[in-house]
Scaffold this motif. Sequence first.
Motif, PDB file in Angstrom:
ATOM      1  N   SER A 183       0.821  -1.199   0.000  1.00 40.54           N
ATOM      2  CA  SER A 183       0.000   0.000   0.000  1.00 40.54           C
ATOM      3  C   SER A 183       0.862   1.258   0.000  1.00 40.54           C
ATOM      4  O   SER A 183       0.581   2.220  -0.723  1.00 40.54           O
ATOM      5  N   GLU A 184       1.935   1.256   0.792  1.00 36.29           N
ATOM      6  CA  GLU A 184       2.817   2.420   0.819  1.00 36.29           C
ATOM      7  C   GLU A 184       3.636   2.510  -0.459  1.00 36.29           C
ATOM      8  O   GLU A 184       3.899   3.593  -0.969  1.00 36.29           O
ATOM      9  N   ARG A 185       4.026   1.367  -1.022  1.00 39.29           N
ATOM     10  CA  ARG A 185       4.751   1.341  -2.287  1.00 39.29           C
ATOM     11  C   ARG A 185       3.886   1.921  -3.406  1.00 39.29           C
ATOM     12  O   ARG A 185       4.362   2.646  -4.274  1.00 39.29           O
TER      13      ARG A 185
ATOM     14  N   PRO B 232       4.164  12.574   5.198  1.00 39.64           N
ATOM     15  CA  PRO B 232       3.010  13.062   5.967  1.00 39.64           C
ATOM     16  C   PRO B 232       1.821  13.344   5.037  1.00 39.64           C
ATOM     17  O   PRO B 232       1.993  13.621   3.846  1.00 39.64           O
ATOM     18  N   ARG B 233       0.635  13.294   5.601  1.00 41.85           N
ATOM     19  CA  ARG B 233      -0.571  13.577   4.825  1.00 41.85           C
ATOM     20  C   ARG B 233      -0.538  15.003   4.251  1.00 41.85           C
ATOM     21  O   ARG B 233      -0.919  15.224   3.112  1.00 41.85           O
ATOM     22  N   ARG B 234      -0.072  15.951   5.053  1.00 36.88           N
ATOM     23  CA  ARG B 234      -0.017  17.332   4.583  1.00 36.88           C
ATOM     24  C   ARG B 234       0.900  17.474   3.370  1.00 36.88           C
ATOM     25  O   ARG B 234       0.613  18.237   2.446  1.00 36.88           O
ATOM     26  N   ALA B 235       2.007  16.707   3.356  1.00 32.59           N
ATOM     27  CA  ALA B 235       2.915  16.749   2.211  1.00 32.59           C
ATOM     28  C   ALA B 235       2.240  16.204   0.955  1.00 32.59           C
ATOM     29  O   ALA B 235       2.459  16.707  -0.146  1.00 32.59           O
ATOM     30  N   VAL B 236       1.422  15.159   1.123  1.00 30.44           N
ATOM     31  CA  VAL B 236       0.675  14.611  -0.017  1.00 30.44           C
ATOM     32  C   VAL B 236      -0.256  15.669  -0.594  1.00 30.44           C
ATOM     33  O   VAL B 236      -0.337  15.865  -1.814  1.00 30.44           O
ATOM     34  N   GLU B 237      -0.972  16.378   0.290  1.00 31.89           N
ATOM     35  CA  GLU B 237      -1.902  17.411  -0.163  1.00 31.89           C
ATOM     36  C   GLU B 237      -1.161  18.545  -0.881  1.00 31.89           C
ATOM     37  O   GLU B 237      -1.611  19.025  -1.927  1.00 31.89           O
ATOM     38  N   GLU B 238      -0.016  18.955  -0.330  1.00 33.77           N
ATOM     39  CA  GLU B 238       0.718  20.068  -0.932  1.00 33.77           C
ATOM     40  C   GLU B 238       1.345  19.672  -2.269  1.00 33.77           C
ATOM     41  O   GLU B 238       1.435  20.489  -3.188  1.00 33.77           O
ATOM     42  N   LEU B 239       1.795  18.410  -2.389  1.00 32.30           N
ATOM     43  CA  LEU B 239       2.340  17.965  -3.669  1.00 32.30           C
ATOM     44  C   LEU B 239       1.256  17.977  -4.748  1.00 32.30           C
ATOM     45  O   LEU B 239       1.480  18.409  -5.876  1.00 32.30           O
ATOM     46  N   ALA B 240       0.066  17.482  -4.395  1.00 30.29           N
ATOM     47  CA  ALA B 240      -1.042  17.484  -5.349  1.00 30.29           C
ATOM     48  C   ALA B 240      -1.394  18.915  -5.769  1.00 30.29           C
ATOM     49  O   ALA B 240      -1.637  19.195  -6.949  1.00 30.29           O
TER      50      ALA B 240
ATOM     51  N   PRO C 203      -6.475  15.963  -4.978  1.00 33.54           N
ATOM     52  CA  PRO C 203      -5.754  15.127  -4.011  1.00 33.54           C
ATOM     53  C   PRO C 203      -6.570  13.986  -3.401  1.00 33.54           C
ATOM     54  O   PRO C 203      -6.021  13.205  -2.634  1.00 33.54           O
ATOM     55  N   THR C 204      -7.859  13.882  -3.727  1.00 25.43           N
ATOM     56  CA  THR C 204      -8.737  12.925  -3.021  1.00 25.43           C
ATOM     57  C   THR C 204      -8.198  11.504  -3.071  1.00 25.43           C
ATOM     58  O   THR C 204      -8.103  10.813  -2.046  1.00 25.43           O
ATOM     59  N   ARG C 205      -7.830  11.033  -4.261  1.00 20.65           N
ATOM     60  CA  ARG C 205      -7.367   9.647  -4.386  1.00 20.65           C
ATOM     61  C   ARG C 205      -6.043   9.447  -3.653  1.00 20.65           C
ATOM     62  O   ARG C 205      -5.830   8.406  -3.013  1.00 20.65           O
ATOM     63  N   LEU C 206      -5.139  10.420  -3.743  1.00 21.99           N
ATOM     64  CA  LEU C 206      -3.853  10.309  -3.056  1.00 21.99           C
ATOM     65  C   LEU C 206      -4.032  10.250  -1.543  1.00 21.99           C
ATOM     66  O   LEU C 206      -3.346   9.499  -0.847  1.00 21.99           O
ATOM     67  N   ILE C 207      -4.975  11.040  -1.029  1.00 20.71           N
ATOM     68  CA  ILE C 207      -5.235  11.031   0.417  1.00 20.71           C
ATOM     69  C   ILE C 207      -5.789   9.671   0.840  1.00 20.71           C
ATOM     70  O   ILE C 207      -5.441   9.141   1.896  1.00 20.71           O
ATOM     71  N   ALA C 208      -6.670   9.097   0.001  1.00 17.07           N
ATOM     72  CA  ALA C 208      -7.213   7.769   0.319  1.00 17.07           C
ATOM     73  C   ALA C 208      -6.103   6.726   0.360  1.00 17.07           C
ATOM     74  O   ALA C 208      -6.060   5.870   1.261  1.00 17.07           O
ATOM     75  N   LEU C 209      -5.159   6.783  -0.611  1.00 19.70           N
ATOM     76  CA  LEU C 209      -4.030   5.856  -0.607  1.00 19.70           C
ATOM     77  C   LEU C 209      -3.156   6.063   0.621  1.00 19.70           C
ATOM     78  O   LEU C 209      -2.659   5.109   1.216  1.00 19.70           O
TER      79      LEU C 209
ATOM     80  N   GLU D  11      -4.128   7.133   3.567  1.00 18.24           N
ATOM     81  CA  GLU D  11      -4.816   6.590   4.742  1.00 18.24           C
ATOM     82  C   GLU D  11      -4.658   5.075   4.824  1.00 18.24           C
ATOM     83  O   GLU D  11      -4.449   4.516   5.904  1.00 18.24           O
ATOM     84  N   VAL D  12      -4.758   4.401   3.673  1.00 17.54           N
ATOM     85  CA  VAL D  12      -4.579   2.948   3.654  1.00 17.54           C
ATOM     86  C   VAL D  12      -3.156   2.581   4.059  1.00 17.54           C
ATOM     87  O   VAL D  12      -2.933   1.685   4.873  1.00 17.54           O
ATOM     88  N   ALA D  13      -2.169   3.294   3.490  1.00 15.09           N
ATOM     89  CA  ALA D  13      -0.763   3.011   3.820  1.00 15.09           C
ATOM     90  C   ALA D  13      -0.478   3.252   5.298  1.00 15.09           C
ATOM     91  O   ALA D  13       0.207   2.468   5.956  1.00 15.09           O
ATOM     92  N   GLU D  14      -1.034   4.341   5.842  1.00 14.35           N
ATOM     93  CA  GLU D  14      -0.805   4.658   7.257  1.00 14.35           C
ATOM     94  C   GLU D  14      -1.459   3.626   8.165  1.00 14.35           C
ATOM     95  O   GLU D  14      -0.890   3.211   9.178  1.00 14.35           O
ATOM     96  N   ARG D  15      -2.666   3.184   7.785  1.00 15.11           N
ATOM     97  CA  ARG D  15      -3.352   2.173   8.588  1.00 15.11           C
ATOM     98  C   ARG D  15      -2.582   0.853   8.594  1.00 15.11           C
ATOM     99  O   ARG D  15      -2.420   0.215   9.635  1.00 15.11           O
TER     100      ARG D  15
END
Length: 267
Positions: A14-16, A58-66, A73-79, A81-85
Amino acid sequence: MAQWKELPPHIAGSERQLLGHLRRLKDHSGLSLAALAGRTGYSRSSWERYLNGKKPVPRRAVEELAQACDTEPTRLIALHEVAERNRTKAPERQTDPTRPPKSVPTQAREPEPEQEQPQGRTAGTPGRTVRLRGMLLALALAVVVSFGAGLLAARAWDDDTPAATTGGSAAGTGYLRGQTYTCEVHRKDGRLRAGHSDTREMLLDINSTGFDVVETQCLLRAKGFSPGVFDGLYDERTKKAVTEFQRSRHLVTDGIIGPDTWQELRG
């Protein structure tokens, strides 16, 4: 396009997958790491660590990159969350399984006999020394055995590890760059599989590596568009075969493996 370093083998699927999306997004935007740092609140060195799997992004970094790449960013944030879980559910393990373990003392200092004296026996007697030495040796042995078991478990833990390899690599081990893998394509649950990866969403492009690429190469051969190699390296030959396959299926001919191309390859 800069060549990415191969992700550490201990990173879970998931993180990969998340890092693959982030890398692809950054490359398609044309931004360098320095330019990305200028558009976000994270430094160039931080982005280098995040995108090469040295540190969880971090999640914030994902949002800022998008946002920097003008992408929803919706799909990236979902990915993320799965990786973090999955990361929080994973057993504690060494950050880098390839790094030699820290040395474990094989012998501990014996405490002074005066620290604890059993009733009826004087300090320094032979019976006292034998018991202390036996207890300390047993404790040291237990520490070594426990550490070794934990290291083996960490190396074995990878929910994306495929089962079929050749050339001396046992089933269940990690991807080895430069090795050729077998292709035994069969249909299971209505989908074609080669036994190296079950993904249907991972984005793959030039310089991608790993078992997802081996799976792609095998499925391309089964569809009549063999890249000629099955080594898990997404090179120009593999991209050419993907482009020809996409054209035959009336897909976008960009040579990039995504969900639509996976669906046709497994169909």
